[in-house]
Motif scaffolding. Structure first.
Motif, PDB file in Angstrom:
ATOM      1  N   GLU A  92       0.830  -1.202   0.000  1.00 57.46           N
ATOM      2  CA  GLU A  92       0.000   0.000   0.000  1.00 57.46           C
ATOM      3  C   GLU A  92       0.865   1.252   0.000  1.00 57.46           C
ATOM      4  N   ALA A  93       1.919   1.241   0.810  1.00 57.46           N
ATOM      5  CA  ALA A  93       2.768   2.422   0.937  1.00 57.46           C
ATOM      6  C   ALA A  93       3.408   2.788  -0.396  1.00 57.46           C
ATOM      7  N   ARG A  94       3.903   1.787  -1.103  1.00 55.84           N
ATOM      8  CA  ARG A  94       4.568   2.142  -2.355  1.00 55.84           C
ATOM      9  C   ARG A  94       3.570   2.592  -3.421  1.00 55.84           C
ATOM     10  N   ALA A  95       2.340   2.084  -3.371  1.00 56.06           N
ATOM     11  CA  ALA A  95       1.311   2.596  -4.276  1.00 56.06           C
ATOM     12  C   ALA A  95       1.007   4.057  -3.956  1.00 56.06           C
ATOM     13  N   ILE A  96       0.926   4.385  -2.665  1.00 53.01           N
ATOM     14  CA  ILE A  96       0.679   5.767  -2.259  1.00 53.01           C
ATOM     15  C   ILE A  96       1.850   6.654  -2.680  1.00 53.01           C
ATOM     16  N   HIS A  97       3.075   6.156  -2.552  1.00 55.53           N
ATOM     17  CA  HIS A  97       4.244   6.929  -2.985  1.00 55.53           C
ATOM     18  C   HIS A  97       4.176   7.205  -4.492  1.00 55.53           C
ATOM     19  N   ALA A  98       3.739   6.216  -5.267  1.00 55.41           N
ATOM     20  CA  ALA A  98       3.626   6.411  -6.713  1.00 55.41           C
ATOM     21  C   ALA A  98       2.581   7.480  -7.037  1.00 55.41           C
ATOM     22  N   LEU A  99       1.457   7.447  -6.306  1.00 53.57           N
ATOM     23  CA  LEU A  99       0.412   8.452  -6.531  1.00 53.57           C
ATOM     24  C   LEU A  99       0.924   9.840  -6.162  1.00 53.57           C
ATOM     25  N   TYR A 100       1.599   9.931  -5.008  1.00 58.92           N
ATOM     26  CA  TYR A 100       2.096  11.240  -4.609  1.00 58.92           C
ATOM     27  C   TYR A 100       3.109  11.770  -5.621  1.00 58.92           C
ATOM     28  N   ALA A 101       4.024  10.917  -6.055  1.00 62.19           N
ATOM     29  CA  ALA A 101       5.061  11.349  -6.999  1.00 62.19           C
ATOM     30  C   ALA A 101       4.442  11.832  -8.303  1.00 62.19           C
ATOM     31  N   TRP A 102       3.381  11.147  -8.755  1.00 59.49           N
ATOM     32  CA  TRP A 102       2.711  11.602  -9.980  1.00 59.49           C
ATOM     33  C   TRP A 102       2.104  12.991  -9.765  1.00 59.49           C
ATOM     34  N   CYS A 103       1.464  13.189  -8.619  1.00 57.86           N
ATOM     35  CA  CYS A 103       0.897  14.509  -8.318  1.00 57.86           C
ATOM     36  C   CYS A 103       2.005  15.558  -8.233  1.00 57.86           C
ATOM     37  N   ARG A 104       3.134  15.160  -7.665  1.00 53.68           N
ATOM     38  CA  ARG A 104       4.254  16.091  -7.546  1.00 53.68           C
ATOM     39  C   ARG A 104       4.798  16.483  -8.914  1.00 53.68           C
ATOM     40  N   THR A 105       4.716  15.568  -9.866  1.00 52.26           N
ATOM     41  CA  THR A 105       5.132  15.880 -11.231  1.00 52.26           C
ATOM     42  C   THR A 105       4.354  17.073 -11.765  1.00 52.26           C
ATOM     43  N   LEU A 106       3.051  17.089 -11.526  1.00 52.46           N
ATOM     44  CA  LEU A 106       2.228  18.212 -11.970  1.00 52.46           C
ATOM     45  C   LEU A 106       2.625  19.492 -11.235  1.00 52.46           C
ATOM     46  N   ASP A 107       2.925  19.363  -9.946  1.00 47.18           N
ATOM     47  CA  ASP A 107       3.377  20.526  -9.179  1.00 47.18           C
ATOM     48  C   ASP A 107       4.635  21.133  -9.795  1.00 47.18           C
ATOM     49  N   GLU A 108       5.546  20.260 -10.218  1.00 44.66           N
ATOM     50  CA  GLU A 108       6.795  20.743 -10.816  1.00 44.66           C
ATOM     51  C   GLU A 108       6.506  21.542 -12.084  1.00 44.66           C
ATOM     52  N   VAL A 109       5.578  21.071 -12.871  1.00 43.43           N
ATOM     53  CA  VAL A 109       5.216  21.772 -14.102  1.00 43.43           C
ATOM     54  C   VAL A 109       4.675  23.153 -13.779  1.00 43.43           C
ATOM     55  N   VAL A 110       3.760  23.208 -12.800  1.00 43.65           N
ATOM     56  CA  VAL A 110       3.116  24.478 -12.448  1.00 43.65           C
ATOM     57  C   VAL A 110       4.119  25.424 -11.796  1.00 43.65           C
ATOM     58  N   ASP A 111       4.976  24.903 -10.923  1.00 44.71           N
ATOM     59  CA  ASP A 111       5.955  25.754 -10.247  1.00 44.71           C
ATOM     60  C   ASP A 111       6.930  26.388 -11.239  1.00 44.71           C
TER      61      ASP A 111
END
Length: 582
Positions: A92-111
């Motif tokens: 479960e933890a690594r699935a959550i890490h994958a989801l967070y990292a994907w969301c962070r990818t979008l943050d990087e684009v916007v930042d």
């Protein structure tokens, strides 16, 4: 001084009312949370039996390397969130890490948008959308390194594709909604007119954070017999609460980037201009605005907390822990004196460790989401949009009054609460007569005027070396009222009869009285003091809804009730007041 404390012109009130009605109608036509939950719980058209295979290059890293990089990103950028995932099962933890990292990818684009041409930013978000659709449709894709500003995109997409393959109940719709939210962050300047309604701050907060709740519930699982939809709404509420926390923590940083997320109608209500916000002055108006927004965020945390028990048992500890850790950031904004320009609120390692035992006990005891009802927990989210921020302002004024702000620019103690209460009463007077059953039940006293008997008791208790913490509870019945004072392990119960006055909005409270004292299992009936035995008071109900009541109490016989203000919230569960056992 503060607009919320001054009568508004009738034209302004009419316009505010008209706008709120339009928002209410708009929200009925466009109830985005319910729509999103329906879409996330349905069979998405992109789901197939054959999931995608992401190829980065001829020498692709292993899937374990991809998940490891996602874990590193989570640990680096979301320390509180990462700490909570340490208590999840590894899969479960690594699935959550994958989801967070994907969301962070979008943050990087916007930042990076401030330094990028708008067309480049849109192209990168479109690339993310196309990659996402490929992941959910089972199309093999290659990732060009120049397609996005995030160099880890290939690793993250491979981990996300593997997660989607392992958890077939995941839907693409919340991911697409998040991209829409990120697109709105690329606009300059960022402004929101209102909290609710189409294009409001709530919709933005759902898209960039509430969506995470819909993404993660298939990973976390639900309690046996609990449907996805039942867990989804609290999950969305938690995401919105987290985003509001981020907004309140980062007000100064965002203002410097010309991003003002606080709704313009809230700024107007509290007399805070954009110029004042950007300048960063901390004064009574700013503190009242910030605390009002904190009260709204806390309401979303409470809604989320009620849903923790709908999750699978193994998921409750990490979710409750994440909730508590982020809520501590709000309290940090308070403890920093509402200075979110020069100070950044955060949760320290010591705080994380201190919270862990209590959260663990609640989750293992099956009481996750419980822990007692906060007396200040007036359910703001159930209030009409027109009244919500005025009630939030009242709760904020009570919080600030209890904190004891006594600076040279601060109004006299208690005056802000009375002014906020008067504003709420002026624009939302109660239609409930004093004899209404809506008044009956248990109420806890949130605040009373400084001249009231209970306020004087609080002042004496505050100067005592002992932790007395007096509490006042009122039990309203059809023809009687019980006032219960709890202090130092004792309960003092005064019972009086009630009858309606000629004015149906007022109640006469008077003899006969009974005076009882409870100390542990012992109870005593005491004689009522002669000087008060025939005293009568007049209680005027000024505002009543399902969990908030404002009244004013004065001596019987006065033409108007010009005495002390009392503000109560309803107690949902009946406590044990030490009544005698038969």
């Amino acid at each position: 001084m503060l607009e919320v404390l001054l009568p508004l012109p009738q034209s302004c009130i009419a316009e505010h009312t008209r706008r709120s009605k339009l928002q209410l109608l708009s929200s009925r036509r466009h109830h985005f949370v319910q729509r999103a939950i329906r879409e996330a719980s349905s069979k998405a058209s992109y789901k197939t039996k054959h999931r995608s295979r992401i190829s980065c290059s001829s020498a692709s890293p292993s899937i374990e390397d991809c998940y490891a990089r996602c874990r590193e990103i989570t640990a680096e950028y979301a320390k509180s969130f990462y700490f909570a995932t340490l208590f999840q099962p590894q899969e479960e933890a690594r699935a959550i890490h994958a989801l967070y990292a994907w969301c962070r990818t979008l943050d990087e684009v916007v930042d990076a948008a401030a330094d990028e041409a708008p067309e480049n930013v849109q192209a990168q978000l479109q690339f993310q959308r196309e990659s996402l659709e490929a992941i959910f449709s089972g199309v093999e894709i290659g990732v060009a390194e120049t397609a996005t500003s995030c160099p880890d995109v290939c690793l993250i997409n491979r981990a996300l594709a593997d997660t989607v393959t392992r958890i077939p109940d995941m839907s693409i719709s919340p991911f697409l909604d998040m991209i829409k939210g990120m697109e709105s962050d690329t606009d300059r300047p960022v402004r929101y007119e209102a909290f609710q309604g189409v294009g409001g701050l709530e919709e933005y907060a759902y898209r960039v954070a509430g969506t995470v709740g819909l993404m993660t519930i298939p990973v976390l699982g639900t309690e046996e017999g609990v449907a996805f939809e039942e867990a989804a709404e609290p999950g969305v509420a938690l995401g919105i609460a987290l985003q509001l926390t981020n907004i309140l923590r980062d007000v100064g940083e965002d203002a410097r980037r010309d991003r003002i997320y606080l709704p313009a109608e809230d700024l107007r209500l509290f007399g805070v201009t954009e110029e004042k916000l950007k300048a960063g002055g901390i004064d009574p108006a700013w503190r009242l605005l910030m605390e009002s927004e904190i009260q709204l965020a806390l309401a979303f945390y409470r809604k989320a907390e009620l849903g923790v028990g709908t999750l699978a048992p193994a998921a409750r500890l990490p979710v409750q822990l994440a909730l508590n850790l982020y809520r501590e950031i709000l309290y940090g904004v308070r403890s920093n004196g509402y200075d979110n320009y020069l100070q950044r609120a955060f949760t320290s390692k010591a705080q994380k460790l201190q919270l862990l035992p209590l959260v663990w006990w609640r989750s293992t005891a099956g009481s996750a989401g419980g822990g007692g009802r906060d007396p200040m927990a007036v359910e703001l989210l159930s209030k009409p949009p027109l009244h919500r921020m005025r009630i939030a302002a009242l709760l904020a004024a009570i919080e600030l009054d209890a904190a004891g702000w006594d600076g040279p620019d601060d109004p006299p103690r208690g005056s802000t609460v009375e002014a906020a209460a008067a504003q709420l009463v002026e624009h939302n007077p109660t239609m409930e007569p004093a004899a209404s059953s809506a008044l009956q039940g248990e109420w806890t006293l949130l605040w009373s005027s400084r001249g009231s008997d209970f306020s004087r008791l609080q002042q004496r208790a505050a100067s005592s070396p002992l932790p007395l913490h007096p509490r006042s509870i009122q039990l309203v019945e059809a023809s009687a009222v019980k006032n219960i004072v709890q202090v130092a392990g004792m309960q003092i119960v005064i019972t009086a009869t009630t009858r309606c006055a000629e004015d149906e909005m007022k109640t006469i409270v008077g003899p006969p009285y009974t005076f009882e004292l409870f100390v542990g299992p012992l109870s005593f009936t005491l004689p009522f003091p002669d000087e008060f035995g025939q005293e009568r008071t007049c209680v005027e109900q000024l505002y009543v809804d399902h969990d908030l009541r404002i009244s004013r109490v004065g001596a019987y016989g006065e033409k108007t009730t010009a005495g002390s203000w009392f503000i109560h919230s309803r107690i949902e569960q009946t406590p044990n007041y030490g009544n005698k056992k038969s």
